[in-house]
Design a protein around this motif. Structure first.
Motif, PDB file in Angstrom:
ATOM      1  N   LEU A 181      -3.205  13.677  -0.460  1.00 33.27           N
ATOM      2  CA  LEU A 181      -3.154  12.296   0.074  1.00 33.27           C
ATOM      3  C   LEU A 181      -3.471  11.877   1.362  1.00 33.27           C
ATOM      4  N   LEU A 182      -4.446  10.954   1.493  1.00 38.32           N
ATOM      5  CA  LEU A 182      -4.466  10.602   3.167  1.00 38.32           C
ATOM      6  C   LEU A 182      -3.999   9.143   3.137  1.00 38.32           C
ATOM      7  N   PRO A 183      -2.842   9.025   3.810  1.00 36.55           N
ATOM      8  CA  PRO A 183      -2.442   7.377   3.770  1.00 36.55           C
ATOM      9  C   PRO A 183      -2.841   6.698   4.811  1.00 36.55           C
ATOM     10  N   GLY A 184      -2.886   5.611   5.017  1.00 36.26           N
ATOM     11  CA  GLY A 184      -3.496   4.840   6.344  1.00 36.26           C
ATOM     12  C   GLY A 184      -4.489   3.922   5.965  1.00 36.26           C
TER      13      GLY A 184
ATOM     14  N   ALA B 100      -5.469   6.358   0.325  1.00 36.53           N
ATOM     15  CA  ALA B 100      -4.854   4.905   0.138  1.00 36.53           C
ATOM     16  C   ALA B 100      -4.526   4.149   1.386  1.00 36.53           C
ATOM     17  N   GLY B 101      -5.074   3.014   1.405  1.00 40.04           N
ATOM     18  CA  GLY B 101      -4.682   2.075   2.577  1.00 40.04           C
ATOM     19  C   GLY B 101      -5.597   0.942   2.332  1.00 40.04           C
TER      20      GLY B 101
ATOM     21  N   ALA C 138       0.865 -10.335  12.961  1.00 38.10           N
ATOM     22  CA  ALA C 138       1.214 -10.487  11.382  1.00 38.10           C
ATOM     23  C   ALA C 138       2.309  -9.553  10.989  1.00 38.10           C
ATOM     24  N   LEU C 139       2.632  -9.852   9.852  1.00 39.91           N
ATOM     25  CA  LEU C 139       3.772  -8.961   9.214  1.00 39.91           C
ATOM     26  C   LEU C 139       3.232  -8.326   8.041  1.00 39.91           C
ATOM     27  N   ASP C 140       2.098  -7.281   8.353  1.00 41.79           N
ATOM     28  CA  ASP C 140       1.768  -6.506   7.203  1.00 41.79           C
ATOM     29  C   ASP C 140       2.355  -5.161   7.190  1.00 41.79           C
ATOM     30  N   THR C 141       1.582  -4.113   7.030  1.00 41.80           N
ATOM     31  CA  THR C 141       2.262  -2.977   6.924  1.00 41.80           C
ATOM     32  C   THR C 141       2.001  -1.772   7.585  1.00 41.80           C
ATOM     33  N   GLY C 142       1.669  -2.151   9.060  1.00 42.03           N
ATOM     34  CA  GLY C 142       1.737  -1.354  10.127  1.00 42.03           C
ATOM     35  C   GLY C 142       2.959  -0.860  10.695  1.00 42.03           C
TER      36      GLY C 142
ATOM     37  N   HIS D 247      -4.429  -0.814  -1.002  1.00 42.78           N
ATOM     38  CA  HIS D 247      -3.073  -0.387  -0.130  1.00 42.78           C
ATOM     39  C   HIS D 247      -2.169  -0.362  -1.252  1.00 42.78           C
ATOM     40  N   CYS D 248      -1.139   0.624  -0.818  1.00 43.18           N
ATOM     41  CA  CYS D 248      -0.014   1.089  -1.889  1.00 43.18           C
ATOM     42  C   CYS D 248       1.363   0.426  -1.388  1.00 43.18           C
ATOM     43  N   ASN D 249       2.042  -0.156  -2.449  1.00 44.85           N
ATOM     44  CA  ASN D 249       3.307  -0.816  -2.056  1.00 44.85           C
ATOM     45  C   ASN D 249       4.238   0.057  -2.126  1.00 44.85           C
ATOM     46  N   ASP D 250       4.128   1.328  -2.734  1.00 42.55           N
ATOM     47  CA  ASP D 250       5.450   2.228  -2.949  1.00 42.55           C
ATOM     48  C   ASP D 250       4.994   3.355  -2.232  1.00 42.55           C
ATOM     49  N   MET D 251       5.022   3.620  -0.851  1.00 40.24           N
ATOM     50  CA  MET D 251       4.794   4.907  -0.289  1.00 40.24           C
ATOM     51  C   MET D 251       5.685   5.953  -0.634  1.00 40.24           C
TER      52      MET D 251
END
Length: 381
Positions: A204-207, A235-236, A17-21, A266-270
């Protein structure tokens, strides 16, 4: 089957898939580089958030269930990919995950294309079947590891000719991930979206929300902080792990932190998210094969506290560009968070400069893409 030859570089990347990893982001970045170099980029995938961006850069999509582990479907996908390779004179097939790698490998051999595989993760082999399943990633004419830690793992797990193994660290788009590129309006939009209270430090803990990323350890560490005048954000994307999200919320209730900690999804603007925070935390309890958040944080001049585990020990210079703590140790994590938040502004500025310079030297998208295209050309020359 004789090897294919084409004057034009035509590459098919295969990914579930083409997600956000990190693997997905890398696939899009490399597709853009192929097109910019005058080649043609294909991506076989089931779709995802990054499809629009990939197409904007000129990539062509072949949509399907390429992440399936069903043997019959893998065989059918191999036939479909073989036809695609022949029709468009594809010279390189590049797999970025194990399940689609089997289809990609069979297809490349049938149609005479070169096969490349990138190790984006650390694949455990608890039994002979799993070891065989993982072995497809070592069958490439070239095998790419996304860190030295990953490369060492590949060498330990597989009998692989040394000349076929390449280490190419994940790259950050330093044009997007630079403090100067983020407007005050974008930062305020993030703070509003997260309902952050004013005049509080933001951690912030992103992932993605999965157990090995260490969210429960993070909550335990926050509970140990004597000063609770902070806002924390995990955020993730939960990726349908609803039971784990419920477990996180229960842990926050027990720790008395429900009013301090946000789980916004999910965050669209990291880049803006990183700028909205005073401190970034990456407390993984299992090794990161690369760990792009640590590098993105340094690119944005934000202090990072991360587990002394996996590739994070390569990307972070302890005490210079960030802080490392013993993995799984909540008390040590709490101490590192407190130390980072208490840094004088001059020390914080010095760390930001050191982190940014290190990213520019070692971890840019341009370096990553140029190194990948060199491997493609080497295979075809």
């Amino acid at each position: 089957m004789p090897e294919r030859r084409s004057e034009k570089l035509v590459v098919l990347q295969v990914i579930p898939a083409l997600d956000t990893g990190g693997a997905e982001r890398t696939a899009v970045d490399v597709a853009r580089a192929i097109v910019q170099a005058g080649g043609q980029a294909w991506i076989a995938t089931e779709g995802g958030r990054l499809v629009t961006e990939a197409e904007k850069y000129g990539a062509k999509l072949a949509l399907g269930n390429f992440g399936t582990k069903n043997p019959l479907e893998i065989w059918n996908n191999a036939a479909r990919l073989s036809a695609l390779i022949r029709k468009h004179d594809i010279s390189i097939v590049h797999a970025r995950s194990r399940a689609p790698a089997w289809s990609a490998y069979i297809a490349s051999r049938r149609a005479g294309a070169k096969f490349v595989a990138t190790y984006h993760g650390i694949y455990n082999a608890s039994n002979p079947f799993k070891r065989y399943y993982n072995s497809i990633m070592a069958k490439g004419d070239a095998v790419i590891a996304n860190s030295q830690f990953t490369a060492d793992h590949v060498k330990a797990q597989h009998r692989l000719d040394a000349h076929k193994l390449f280490t190419i660290p994940r790259g950050v788009d330093v044009a997007a991930f630079t403090p100067q590129s983020v407007t005050a309006e974008r930062i305020e939009a993030i703070k509003k979206d997260w309902s952050l209270k004013p005049n509080r430090r933001v951690i912030l803990l992103p992932g993605r929300l999965t157990r090995w990323k260490g969210q429960l350890l993070f909550i335990e560490a926050l509970e140990k902080l004597p000063d609770k005048n902070f806002e924390a954000v995990m955020a993730g994307d939960a990726q349908e792990r609803d039971s784990y999200v419920a477990e996180l919320r229960s842990a926050l209730d027990r720790a008395g932190l429900s009013q301090n900690v946000r789980i916004p999804g999910h965050c669209n603007d990291m880049p803006a998210a990183l700028m909205a925070a005073d401190l970034i935390v990456a407390p993984s309890i299992e090794p990161e094969a690369f760990g792009r958040i640590a590098v993105e944080a340094q690119a944005m001049g934000r202090p990072i506290v991360a587990s002394r585990l996996g590739a994070q020990t390569e990307t972070i210079l302890d005490g210079v560009t960030g802080f490392l703590f013993p993995p799984g140790d909540a008390a040590a994590l709490a101490q590192a968070i407190a130390k980072a938040l208490a840094m004088p502004e001059a020390d914080r500025h010095k760390m930001a400069q050191a982190g940014r310079e290190r990213v520019l030297q070692k971890y840019t998208v341009d370096v990553m893409c140029a190194s990948t295209l060199q491997i493609y050309q080497r295979l075809l020359s």
